[in-house]
Design an enzyme around this catalytic site. Structure first.
Site, PDB file in Angstrom:
ATOM      1  N   LYS A  27       8.866  23.029 -14.211  1.00 32.81           N
ATOM      2  CA  LYS A  27       7.907  21.935 -13.992  1.00 32.81           C
ATOM      3  C   LYS A  27       7.427  21.952 -12.534  1.00 32.81           C
ATOM      4  CE  LYS A  27       6.002  17.692 -14.709  1.00 32.81           C
ATOM      5  NZ  LYS A  27       6.066  16.372 -15.318  1.00 32.81           N
ATOM      6  N   ASN A  84       0.796  20.493 -21.621  1.00 34.30           N
ATOM      7  CA  ASN A  84       0.400  19.750 -22.827  1.00 34.30           C
ATOM      8  C   ASN A  84       0.553  20.569 -24.100  1.00 34.30           C
ATOM      9  OD1 ASN A  84      -0.229  17.395 -21.495  1.00 34.30           O
ATOM     10  ND2 ASN A  84      -2.327  18.049 -21.063  1.00 34.30           N
ATOM     11  N   ARG A 138      -1.791  22.706 -14.877  1.00 33.47           N
ATOM     12  CA  ARG A 138      -0.911  21.620 -15.313  1.00 33.47           C
ATOM     13  C   ARG A 138      -1.161  21.261 -16.778  1.00 33.47           C
ATOM     14  NH1 ARG A 138       1.044  16.990 -11.099  1.00 33.47           N
ATOM     15  NH2 ARG A 138       2.239  15.740 -12.538  1.00 33.47           N
ATOM     16  N   HIS A 165       8.538  10.329 -29.161  1.00 38.07           N
ATOM     17  CA  HIS A 165       7.536  11.224 -28.575  1.00 38.07           C
ATOM     18  C   HIS A 165       7.924  12.700 -28.776  1.00 38.07           C
ATOM     19  CE1 HIS A 165       4.734  12.945 -25.675  1.00 38.07           C
ATOM     20  NE2 HIS A 165       5.771  13.525 -25.081  1.00 38.07           N
ATOM     21  N   LYS A 197       3.386  11.690 -11.087  1.00 38.99           N
ATOM     22  CA  LYS A 197       2.515  10.824 -11.886  1.00 38.99           C
ATOM     23  C   LYS A 197       3.248   9.516 -12.145  1.00 38.99           C
ATOM     24  CE  LYS A 197      -0.082  14.041 -14.797  1.00 38.99           C
ATOM     25  NZ  LYS A 197      -0.392  14.294 -16.220  1.00 38.99           N
ATOM     26  N   GLU A 246      10.929  18.984 -24.975  1.00 38.79           N
ATOM     27  CA  GLU A 246      10.172  19.317 -23.759  1.00 38.79           C
ATOM     28  C   GLU A 246      10.762  20.564 -23.086  1.00 38.79           C
ATOM     29  OE1 GLU A 246       7.395  17.713 -23.230  1.00 38.79           O
ATOM     30  OE2 GLU A 246       7.624  15.667 -23.991  1.00 38.79           O
ATOM     31  N   ARG A 264       0.812  -1.234   0.000  1.00 34.53           N
ATOM     32  CA  ARG A 264       0.000   0.000   0.000  1.00 34.53           C
ATOM     33  C   ARG A 264       0.838   1.273   0.000  1.00 34.53           C
ATOM     34  NH1 ARG A 264      -2.395  -3.249   3.591  1.00 34.53           N
ATOM     35  NH2 ARG A 264      -4.209  -4.349   2.762  1.00 34.53           N
ATOM     36  N   HIS A 319       0.964  18.910 -27.429  1.00 35.57           N
ATOM     37  CA  HIS A 319       0.734  17.480 -27.254  1.00 35.57           C
ATOM     38  C   HIS A 319      -0.562  16.987 -27.881  1.00 35.57           C
ATOM     39  CE1 HIS A 319       4.237  17.594 -24.750  1.00 35.57           C
ATOM     40  NE2 HIS A 319       4.107  16.347 -24.367  1.00 35.57           N
ATOM     41  N   GLU A 365      -3.721  18.016 -11.253  1.00 34.62           N
ATOM     42  CA  GLU A 365      -4.208  18.318 -12.591  1.00 34.62           C
ATOM     43  C   GLU A 365      -5.700  18.668 -12.564  1.00 34.62           C
ATOM     44  OE1 GLU A 365      -2.851  15.417 -15.398  1.00 34.62           O
ATOM     45  OE2 GLU A 365      -3.158  16.765 -17.072  1.00 34.62           O
ATOM     46  N   HIS A 412       0.286  13.957 -30.025  1.00 36.90           N
ATOM     47  CA  HIS A 412      -0.194  12.595 -29.753  1.00 36.90           C
ATOM     48  C   HIS A 412      -0.882  12.005 -30.978  1.00 36.90           C
ATOM     49  CE1 HIS A 412      -0.262  13.292 -25.123  1.00 36.90           C
ATOM     50  NE2 HIS A 412       0.837  12.686 -25.493  1.00 36.90           N
TER      51      HIS A 412
HETATM   52  N1  LIG Z   1       5.197  10.672 -15.224  1.00 34.17           N
HETATM   53  C1  LIG Z   1       5.185  11.726 -16.010  1.00 34.17           C
HETATM   54  O1  LIG Z   1       4.844  12.838 -15.602  1.00 34.17           O
HETATM   55  C2  LIG Z   1       5.623  11.563 -17.427  1.00 34.17           C
HETATM   56  C3  LIG Z   1       5.865  12.689 -18.232  1.00 34.17           C
HETATM   57  C4  LIG Z   1       6.326  12.497 -19.527  1.00 34.17           C
HETATM   58  C5  LIG Z   1       6.547  11.211 -20.000  1.00 34.17           C
HETATM   59  N2  LIG Z   1       6.279  10.142 -19.203  1.00 34.17           N
HETATM   60  C6  LIG Z   1       6.539   8.768 -19.669  1.00 34.17           C
HETATM   61  O2  LIG Z   1       7.929   8.634 -19.881  1.00 34.17           O
HETATM   62  C7  LIG Z   1       8.142   7.642 -20.868  1.00 34.17           C
HETATM   63  C8  LIG Z   1       9.159   8.163 -21.847  1.00 34.17           C
HETATM   64  O3  LIG Z   1      10.368   8.436 -21.164  1.00 34.17           O
HETATM   65  P1  LIG Z   1      11.774   8.272 -21.889  1.00 34.17           P
HETATM   66  O4  LIG Z   1      11.776   9.057 -23.136  1.00 34.17           O
HETATM   67  O5  LIG Z   1      12.819   8.518 -20.878  1.00 34.17           O
HETATM   68  O6  LIG Z   1      11.709   6.754 -22.348  1.00 34.17           O
HETATM   69  P2  LIG Z   1      12.511   5.447 -21.905  1.00 34.17           P
HETATM   70  O7  LIG Z   1      12.505   5.276 -20.449  1.00 34.17           O
HETATM   71  O8  LIG Z   1      11.987   4.352 -22.741  1.00 34.17           O
HETATM   72  O9  LIG Z   1      13.996   5.799 -22.359  1.00 34.17           O
HETATM   73  C9  LIG Z   1      14.273   5.941 -23.744  1.00 34.17           C
HETATM   74  C10 LIG Z   1      15.364   4.957 -24.175  1.00 34.17           C
HETATM   75  O10 LIG Z   1      16.618   5.432 -23.698  1.00 34.17           O
HETATM   76  C11 LIG Z   1      17.256   4.434 -22.922  1.00 34.17           C
HETATM   77  N3  LIG Z   1      18.025   5.158 -21.913  1.00 34.17           N
HETATM   78  C12 LIG Z   1      17.546   5.943 -20.919  1.00 34.17           C
HETATM   79  N4  LIG Z   1      18.551   6.507 -20.267  1.00 34.17           N
HETATM   80  C13 LIG Z   1      19.692   6.096 -20.861  1.00 34.17           C
HETATM   81  C14 LIG Z   1      21.069   6.358 -20.652  1.00 34.17           C
HETATM   82  N5  LIG Z   1      21.481   7.219 -19.711  1.00 34.17           N
HETATM   83  N6  LIG Z   1      21.965   5.739 -21.440  1.00 34.17           N
HETATM   84  C15 LIG Z   1      21.551   4.901 -22.427  1.00 34.17           C
HETATM   85  N7  LIG Z   1      20.280   4.635 -22.699  1.00 34.17           N
HETATM   86  C16 LIG Z   1      19.359   5.220 -21.910  1.00 34.17           C
HETATM   87  C17 LIG Z   1      16.158   3.564 -22.407  1.00 34.17           C
HETATM   88  O11 LIG Z   1      16.631   2.273 -22.092  1.00 34.17           O
HETATM   89  C18 LIG Z   1      15.205   3.556 -23.595  1.00 34.17           C
HETATM   90  O12 LIG Z   1      15.643   2.626 -24.545  1.00 34.17           O
HETATM   91  C19 LIG Z   1       6.800   7.319 -21.473  1.00 34.17           C
HETATM   92  O13 LIG Z   1       6.345   6.094 -21.000  1.00 34.17           O
HETATM   93  C20 LIG Z   1       5.904   8.442 -20.978  1.00 34.17           C
HETATM   94  O14 LIG Z   1       4.554   8.043 -20.828  1.00 34.17           O
HETATM   95  C21 LIG Z   1       5.847  10.297 -17.936  1.00 34.17           C
HETATM   96 ZN   LIG Z   2       5.713  15.139 -23.722  1.00 32.13          ZN
END
Ligand SMILES: NC(=O)c1ccc[n+]([C@@H]2O[C@H](COP(=O)([O-])OP(=O)(O)OC[C@H]3O[C@@H](n4cnc5c(N)ncnc54)[C@H](O)[C@@H]3O)[C@@H](O)[C@H]2O)c1
Ligand SMILES: [Zn+2]
Length: 375
Positions: A232, A251, A247, A271, A155, A197, A133, A254, A242, A258
């Site tokens: 942020k 977007n 917040r 993305h 999030k 971003e 939990r 986006h 949100e 998207h």
């Molecule tokens: N929680 C939130 O507020 C929020 C906001 C925006 C995005 N997201 C989420 O984040 C995700 C996207 O994040 P991302 O772009 O970091 O994707 P990811 O975690 O898939 O990383 C992208 C790629 O880079 C690699 N990688 C990461 N760091 C590395 C490093 N230092 N060296 C080598 N390789 C590395 C990963 O293994 C992966 O292959 C999505 O799932 C999205 O929904 C969440």
């Molecule tokens: Zn984004």
């Protein structure tokens, strides 16, 4: 929210994030992960056991450092590695993680550390939110996107076949350690999508950042990350769940972005690349519907182009699937959609005056070949 060192070039900066009546610190610096063991332990309640969740790309490169840092603080981590990629944000992976944590005997005094990009951050954060939990969660983001965006704000979640991020929880991290040295192994294309971003943050909250982002990325990465986290953090503090609409300004770009991700098929654009095109559309709409001066639009587009981010919609992506994706994503209520616009760089607002036809006009206006020939 305080931002004591948002623009400093010092090795270490700290941004305090306040949300849900609690607060946590984001530490930013180059090479700080090696000394972060105690910091993480103390922020997470002082326990001696934790799960260190990472992925198959990041783990081999960086997990050893963090295991040593935690070990130096008397913390014994069990390293749990998920396959790299969005597919790991699943119930299957969540179930395995929770099972492995139970098998390792992690109890209520334990905590979870996420070492990776947004995928690991979202998944490990959700595991921390639901295991027993809720146990504390530390974020050690390793992608630029995760450092400037996903690691802050609380999030967490996973995907289901019906859609991305449809299952999750708000679970604020206990601490975030954003070490820009970890970005050295990040593929260049992934770095550039994170810059999309950053430029978005500038457009909605910090106009000078739009012009300074490229130089900061070269000369002062910790300063750039700190400045973005401060933006942020401010937005999140104003609207932690949100609800107020503030917040939603995050977007910007986006809505169309998207739709492009979906219409182009996941995998063609990262993305951040789809969002760059989406921002080009949002900037165009801002010019025609919100009196954004054209030189502001140009400055923002130049900032995106400086990182080879696409700002044009390729001709081979037809309108129909794009509009279908838009309609699925957002309900057009009485013909209009809630859309984030800017009237001047550094500020943004949500408009309910944008129609499907307005979006279509903007999409047509940004069609064409990318000037620099990429993608
Ligand atoms: N929680 C939130 O507020 C929020 C906001 C925006 C995005 N997201 C989420 O984040 C995700 C996207 O994040 P991302 O772009 O970091 O994707 P990811 O975690 O898939 O990383 C992208 C790629 O880079 C690699 N990688 C990461 N760091 C590395 C490093 N230092 N060296 C080598 N390789 C590395 C990963 O293994 C992966 O292959 C999505 O799932 C999205 O929904 C969440
Ligand atoms: Zn984004």
């Amino acid at each position: 929210v305080s931002d004591p060192a948002g623009k400093s070039t010092a090795a270490t900066a700290a941004v305090l994030v306040s949300a849900e009546g609690a607060s946590y610190t984001v530490h930013i610096g180059h090479g700080i992960v090696d000394g972060a063991g105690e910091l993480i332990r103390d922020a997470c309640g002082g326990g001696r056991r934790c799960a260190l969740v990472t992925d198959s790309n990041v783990g081999p490169a960086h997990a050893g450092r963090l295991v040593r840092a935690l070990g130096a603080a008397g913390v014994e981590p069990v390293v749990l590695t998920v396959p790299a990629g969005e597919g790991s944000k699943s119930f299957g992976c969540l179930e395995r993680l929770c099972g492995d944590m139970a098998a390792a005997g992690l109890d209520r005094k334990s905590f979870v550390v996420g070492l990776g990009g947004g995928v690991v951050g979202d998944l490990s954060g959700f595991a921390a939110a639901v295991y027993l939990r809720g146990v504390p969660h530390a974020q050690v983001p390793t992608s630029l996107l995760a450092q400037v965006d996903s690691s802050v704000g609380g999030k967490t979640g996973i995907n289901i076949p019906a859609g991305k991020n449809l299952v999750g929880a708000f679970h604020q991290p206990a601490v975030v350690v954003a070490d820009t040295a970890l970005l050295e192994t990040l593929p260049p294309r992934a770095f550039r999508e994170g810059m999309a971003e950053c430029i978005k943050h500038g457009i909605i909250r910090d106009a000078p950042l739009v012009d300074e982002a490229a130089q900061m990325a070269r000369d002062d990465l910790p300063g750039l990350v700190a400045r973005n986290i401060a933006i942020k953090a401010r937005v999140v503090a104003e609207d932690p769940f949100e609800r107020s609409g503030i917040r939603a300004l995050l977007n910007f770009g986006h809505t169309v972005g998207h739709a492009i991700e979906q219409a182009a098929g996941y995998g063609r654009f990262l993305h951040g690349e789809a969002i760059a095109i989406g921002m080009a559309a949002a900037l165009r709409l801002s010019v025609t519907k919100a009196a954004l001066p054209e030189d502001h639009e140009r400055r923002a587009l130049e900032a995106l182009e400086a990182f080879d981010l696409p700002i044009r919609l390729p001709d081979d992506i037809p309108e129909e699937p794009l509009l279908e994706a838009l309609a699925r994503d957002k309900k057009f209520e009485s013909g209009s959609i809630r859309f984030v616009l800017t009237s001047a760089l550094g500020s943004a607002f949500v408009s309910d005056q944008i129609s499907r036809d307005d979006i279509l006009d903007a999409i047509r206006a940004i069609r064409g070949k990318q000037g620099n020939g990429i993608l």
